[in-house]
Design a protein around this motif. Structure first.
Motif, PDB file in Angstrom:
ATOM      1  N   ALA A 288      11.088 -25.172  14.298  1.00  0.00           N
ATOM      2  CA  ALA A 288      10.383 -24.073  14.332  1.00  0.00           C
ATOM      3  C   ALA A 288      10.267 -23.316  15.559  1.00  0.00           C
ATOM      4  O   ALA A 288      10.574 -22.047  15.398  1.00  0.00           O
ATOM      5  N   ARG A 289      10.144 -23.973  16.468  1.00  0.00           N
ATOM      6  CA  ARG A 289      10.177 -23.200  18.030  1.00  0.00           C
ATOM      7  C   ARG A 289      11.449 -22.227  18.086  1.00  0.00           C
ATOM      8  O   ARG A 289      11.608 -21.340  18.527  1.00  0.00           O
ATOM      9  N   SER A 290      12.488 -22.978  17.801  1.00  0.00           N
ATOM     10  CA  SER A 290      13.927 -22.475  18.000  1.00  0.00           C
ATOM     11  C   SER A 290      14.171 -21.220  17.255  1.00  0.00           C
ATOM     12  O   SER A 290      14.723 -20.107  17.419  1.00  0.00           O
ATOM     13  N   LEU A 291      13.366 -21.285  15.779  1.00  0.00           N
ATOM     14  CA  LEU A 291      13.439 -20.006  14.870  1.00  0.00           C
ATOM     15  C   LEU A 291      12.666 -19.072  15.441  1.00  0.00           C
ATOM     16  O   LEU A 291      13.203 -17.817  15.544  1.00  0.00           O
ATOM     17  N   ILE A 292      11.595 -19.365  16.043  1.00  0.00           N
ATOM     18  CA  ILE A 292      10.718 -18.348  16.694  1.00  0.00           C
ATOM     19  C   ILE A 292      11.299 -17.731  17.729  1.00  0.00           C
ATOM     20  O   ILE A 292      11.232 -16.339  17.979  1.00  0.00           O
ATOM     21  N   ALA A 293      12.226 -18.428  18.458  1.00  0.00           N
ATOM     22  CA  ALA A 293      13.023 -17.882  19.691  1.00  0.00           C
ATOM     23  C   ALA A 293      14.190 -17.123  19.175  1.00  0.00           C
ATOM     24  O   ALA A 293      14.908 -16.604  20.119  1.00  0.00           O
ATOM     25  N   ASN A 294      14.495 -17.052  17.783  1.00  0.00           N
ATOM     26  CA  ASN A 294      15.755 -16.450  17.219  1.00  0.00           C
ATOM     27  C   ASN A 294      16.991 -17.032  17.788  1.00  0.00           C
ATOM     28  O   ASN A 294      18.097 -16.619  17.786  1.00  0.00           O
ATOM     29  N   ASN A 295      16.766 -18.437  18.061  1.00  0.00           N
ATOM     30  CA  ASN A 295      17.903 -19.407  18.698  1.00  0.00           C
ATOM     31  C   ASN A 295      18.805 -19.584  17.329  1.00  0.00           C
ATOM     32  O   ASN A 295      19.963 -19.846  17.858  1.00  0.00           O
ATOM     33  N   HIS A 296      18.553 -19.609  15.915  1.00  0.00           N
ATOM     34  CA  HIS A 296      19.478 -19.740  14.825  1.00  0.00           C
ATOM     35  C   HIS A 296      20.567 -18.512  14.909  1.00  0.00           C
ATOM     36  O   HIS A 296      21.521 -18.747  14.241  1.00  0.00           O
ATOM     37  N   THR A 331      21.585 -14.717  24.115  1.00  0.00           N
ATOM     38  CA  THR A 331      23.055 -14.977  24.321  1.00  0.00           C
ATOM     39  C   THR A 331      23.453 -16.185  23.724  1.00  0.00           C
ATOM     40  O   THR A 331      24.605 -16.467  22.987  1.00  0.00           O
ATOM     41  N   THR A 332      22.758 -17.470  24.118  1.00  0.00           N
ATOM     42  CA  THR A 332      23.183 -18.675  23.606  1.00  0.00           C
ATOM     43  C   THR A 332      21.715 -19.278  23.002  1.00  0.00           C
ATOM     44  O   THR A 332      20.699 -19.090  23.397  1.00  0.00           O
ATOM     45  N   GLY A 333      22.200 -19.862  21.899  1.00  0.00           N
ATOM     46  CA  GLY A 333      21.189 -20.437  20.941  1.00  0.00           C
ATOM     47  C   GLY A 333      21.629 -21.710  20.579  1.00  0.00           C
ATOM     48  O   GLY A 333      22.047 -22.511  21.262  1.00  0.00           O
ATOM     49  N   GLU A 334      21.288 -22.167  19.361  1.00  0.00           N
ATOM     50  CA  GLU A 334      21.786 -23.513  18.756  1.00  0.00           C
ATOM     51  C   GLU A 334      22.332 -23.419  17.314  1.00  0.00           C
ATOM     52  O   GLU A 334      21.797 -23.384  16.522  1.00  0.00           O
ATOM     53  N   ALA A 335      23.639 -23.673  17.464  1.00  0.00           N
ATOM     54  CA  ALA A 335      24.525 -23.441  16.214  1.00  0.00           C
ATOM     55  C   ALA A 335      24.005 -24.503  15.354  1.00  0.00           C
ATOM     56  O   ALA A 335      24.149 -24.330  14.067  1.00  0.00           O
TER      57      ALA A 335
HETATM   58  C1  NAG Z   1      17.188 -21.821  22.658  1.00  0.00           C
HETATM   59  O1  NAG Z   1      18.361 -22.176  23.027  1.00  0.00           O
HETATM   60  C2  NAG Z   1      18.721 -22.536  24.245  1.00  0.00           C
HETATM   61  C3  NAG Z   1      20.456 -22.731  24.564  1.00  0.00           C
HETATM   62  O2  NAG Z   1      20.539 -23.667  23.880  1.00  0.00           O
HETATM   63  C4  NAG Z   1      17.800 -23.407  24.826  1.00  0.00           C
HETATM   64  O3  NAG Z   1      18.080 -23.589  26.237  1.00  0.00           O
HETATM   65  C5  NAG Z   1      16.398 -23.093  24.645  1.00  0.00           C
HETATM   66  O4  NAG Z   1      15.626 -24.192  25.087  1.00  0.00           O
HETATM   67  C6  NAG Z   1      16.289 -22.864  23.267  1.00  0.00           C
HETATM   68  N1  NAG Z   1      14.835 -22.430  23.031  1.00  0.00           N
HETATM   69  C7  NAG Z   1      14.007 -22.972  22.395  1.00  0.00           C
HETATM   70  C8  NAG Z   1      12.637 -22.356  21.952  1.00  0.00           C
HETATM   71  O5  NAG Z   1      14.310 -24.246  21.724  1.00  0.00           O
END
Ligand code: NAG
Ligand code: NAG
Length: 433
Positions: A288-296, A331-335
């Motif tokens: 959830a947190r990663s999605l909210i950060a647009n990391n996907h 720029t970098t996220g979570e593939a």
């Molecule tokens: C988003 O991805 C970056 C790079 O992988 C990571 O450092 C960061 O913690 C992630 N953000 C969240 C909210 O998980």
């Protein structure tokens, strides 16, 4: 707050000389109640955007819904069952308190290609006259509510009666017992069945005057089914119109201006919508947190790149709605998120992401949006993409209305926002179907 004074009054009859204990207890009770009242006021009170109509009523609705959600989350945490199943049970119970709209509409529960549907038929006027029709898909985050509940039953009865149309309301299977694409498949199967010429004839429906419609998650399903059916080679089974009420259309960008502006506003805060998406895909809440950060959908996530311009709100929505918000594009996220949940980019789940060739095939479209809604920009972007593809479009925006308002038209959840949005929607159908 008002509860404190009656208790204070009741304290009067007690004789003072009763050892001073009772006044002590009363004092404690008054303090406790005052505290409780303050807590309640704090819990209920939410700073709402200034244009909202009937703010206190909305705060109460939101507080009740929030309290129910938190109780269900606690029970879920304690292992008593899935929170969405319990929440839907509470909604169903509450629903029974609502009066059922009693019109002269004939209501039948049946199955279309083994999918449950409820059909509303207006009283026959002329013996052989063909009628218009609306296929309706209810909202509720793919998890809540029911075609048979009073909210949607009342809406569909009123539509059938005021449009003199046959309304088919689809009782698709829900999260958490079923996940994507079950909801889409149910909606598609029932709709395809209904659109067969023999079935339309059985209900005396004019095949050239059928609309598909839905609100919120139902608007998502309606848009997706409409896209899918528009690509059928068959010339029969085409919709004359689609009408989408504050639809949810994408899980690509959770930082559109409307997502940011309404992050915590009722009745659908951002984290609740993100959890609905995760549940729809039977995914892990840990994302959830990663999605909210647009990391996907960060720049280094390959599969996202071909969809980016289809949700590019810096060009798809006007400055009036864009305000001063800047895109969130890490720029970098979570593939690994898209590897775990590839459906996040499936157009059957996120119809906004569809290619332009499919958009061109869509019928004349009505999209209703509310200012106090994280999903406002989903609707606005879809309207703009459809318009750019040459589709005739009506964008009906309500500056003082909130997500979900259209079903709240009857006491104790009667909102002027509900009446106004519903009437505007039905009026458009009346004029265009
Ligand atoms: C988003 O991805 C970056 C790079 O992988 C990571 O450092 C960061 O913690 C992630 N953000 C969240 C909210 O998980
Ligand atoms: C096309 O329509 C006919 C007549 O209703 C139906 O029998 C057939 O299954 C349809 N074909 C497709 C590909 O949907």
């Amino acid at each position: 707050m008002g509860t404190a004074s009656p208790v204070g009054c009741k304290a009067e009859p007690f004789p003072r000389e009763a050892g001073g204990r009772r006044p002590g207890i009363m004092k404690a009770a008054v303090v406790l109640l005052a505290g409780l009242a303050a807590f309640t006021a704090y819990y209920v009170y939410l700073p709402l955007p200034s244009p909202v109509s009937e703010p206190w009523r909305l705060m109460l609705l939101d507080a009740s819904f929030r309290a129910a959600q938190q109780a269900c989350n606690l029970a879920h945490y304690l292992g008593l069952g899935h929170h969405l199943r319990m929440l839907n049970f509470i909604i169903g119970t509450f629903d029974k308190l609502n009066p059922q709209h009693a019109e002269q509409v004939k209501i039948t529960d049946t199955q279309f290609d083994s999918v449950e549907v409820r059909v509303y038929e207006p009283p026959a006027k002329a013996e052989k006259a063909l009628r218009r029709s609306v296929v309706y898909i209810h909202g509720g985050g793919w998890a809540l509510s029911s075609a048979r509940g009073s909210f949607y039953n009342n809406l569909c009865s009123i539509m059938a009666e005021s449009l003199d149309a046959v309304v088919v309301s689809i009782e698709y299977r829900l999260v958490p017992d079923f996940h994507f694409p079950a909801q889409f498949d149910d909606a598609l199967r029932a709709t395809r069945h209904f659109m067969h010429p023999e079935v339309l004839a059985q209900y005396r429906v004019d095949p050239s005057r059928v609309a598909i419609s839905g609100d919120s998650a139902g608007g998502n399903l309606a848009a997706a089914v409409c896209q899918e059916m528009s690509q059928d080679q068959n010339e029969t089974g085409r919709f004359k119109l689609q009408a989408l009420i504050y639809p949810v259309l994408q899980a690509f960008d959770f930082n559109t201006p409307s997502y940011r502006q309404n992050e915590f506003t009722p009745v659908l805060p951002r984290f609740v919508m993100v959890k609905f998406w995760i549940d729809y895909f039977n995914g892990n809440y840990g994302f959830a947190r990663s999605l909210i950060a647009n990391n996907h959908t960060s720049l280094d996530v390959g599969p996202a790149s071909s969809f980016r311009d289809r949700v590019d709100w810096t060009s798809l929505i006007t400055p009036r709605f864009r305000k001063t918000y800047k895109p969130v594009t890490p720029t970098t996220g979570e593939a690994e998120i898209l590897q775990a949940i590839p459906s996040l980019l499936d157009v059957r789940a996120a119809p906004l992401l569809v290619e332009k060739q499919v958009l061109r095939l869509q019928p004349k479209t009505y999209i209703l949006t509310c200012e106090i809604d994280i999903l406002r920009d989903d609707g606005i972007m879809y309207a703009k993409r459809l318009e750019d593809a040459g589709v005739e479009i009506t964008l009906d925006h309500f500056e003082d209305c909130f997500h979900g308002c259209m079903i709240f038209t009857i006491w104790p959840t009667r909102f002027s926002a509900g009446i106004r949005t519903r009437d505007s929607y039905i009026q458009w159908l009346g004029e265009n179907l």
